[in-house]
Scaffold this motif. Structure first.
Motif, short mmCIF file in Angstrom:
data_model
loop_
_atom_site.label_atom_id
_atom_site.label_comp_id
_atom_site.label_asym_id
_atom_site.label_seq_id
_atom_site.Cartn_x
_atom_site.Cartn_y
_atom_site.Cartn_z
N ARG A 156 -6.40 5.84 -9.36
CA ARG A 156 -6.47 4.38 -9.35
C ARG A 156 -5.48 3.80 -8.34
N GLN A 194 -8.55 -5.17 8.48
CA GLN A 194 -9.52 -6.24 8.76
C GLN A 194 -8.80 -7.51 9.16
N ASP A 210 -6.68 4.55 -4.79
CA ASP A 210 -7.80 3.67 -4.43
C ASP A 210 -7.31 2.27 -4.08
N LYS A 211 -6.38 1.78 -4.86
CA LYS A 211 -5.85 0.44 -4.61
C LYS A 211 -5.10 0.41 -3.27
N ALA A 216 0.84 -1.20 0.00
CA ALA A 216 0.00 0.00 0.00
C ALA A 216 0.87 1.25 0.00
N ARG A 275 -5.67 2.34 -0.70
CA ARG A 275 -6.68 2.43 0.35
C ARG A 275 -7.34 1.08 0.61
N ARG A 276 -7.66 0.36 -0.47
CA ARG A 276 -8.28 -0.97 -0.31
C ARG A 276 -7.33 -1.93 0.39
N LEU A 277 -6.06 -1.88 0.04
CA LEU A 277 -5.08 -2.75 0.71
C LEU A 277 -4.97 -2.42 2.19
N LYS A 278 -4.96 -1.14 2.52
CA LYS A 278 -4.89 -0.73 3.92
C LYS A 278 -6.10 -1.23 4.68
N GLU A 279 -7.28 -1.06 4.08
CA GLU A 279 -8.51 -1.52 4.73
C GLU A 279 -8.49 -3.03 4.94
N GLN A 280 -8.03 -3.74 3.93
CA GLN A 280 -7.96 -5.20 4.03
C GLN A 280 -6.96 -5.62 5.11
N SER A 281 -5.83 -4.93 5.19
CA SER A 281 -4.83 -5.28 6.21
C SER A 281 -5.38 -5.01 7.61
#
Length: 62
Positions: free
Chosen positions: A36, A50, A39-40, A18, A42-48
Motif C-alpha cells: 500500500r 505530470q 503504491d501510494k 513519496a 508511486r502515485r505521488l511520483k507519477e503525479q509530481s
C-alpha cells in the motif's frame, strides 16, 4: 502567490513525501502495508512528474 504555492515547491514536497512513503514501506513488516505504501509513493511520483511537465510547459494544449 506565496512561495509555498509555487508549482516547483509543490512538486518537491510531493517527491519528498513519496520518498518518506518508500522508506516507511521498507520498514513495514506487514506485506499489505508495504505494498500500500509503495503504491501510494508511486502515485505521488507519477503525479509530481505530470505536474512538472505542466509547469514546464511541456504539454500541448490541443
Amino acid at each position: 502567490m506565496s512561495i509555498a504555492d509555487e508549482p516547483g515547491n509543490r512538486i518537491n514536497q510531493m517527491r519528498a513525501k513519496a520518498q518518506e512513503l518508500e522508506q516507511a514501506a521498507e520498514r513495514a513488516t506487514d506485506p499489505h502495508d508495504r505494498q500500500r505504501l509503495r503504491d501510494k509513493a508511486r502515485r505521488l511520483k507519477e503525479q509530481s512528474e505530470q505536474e512538472r511537465g505542466m509547469a514546464g510547459g511541456n504539454t500541448d494544449p490541443m
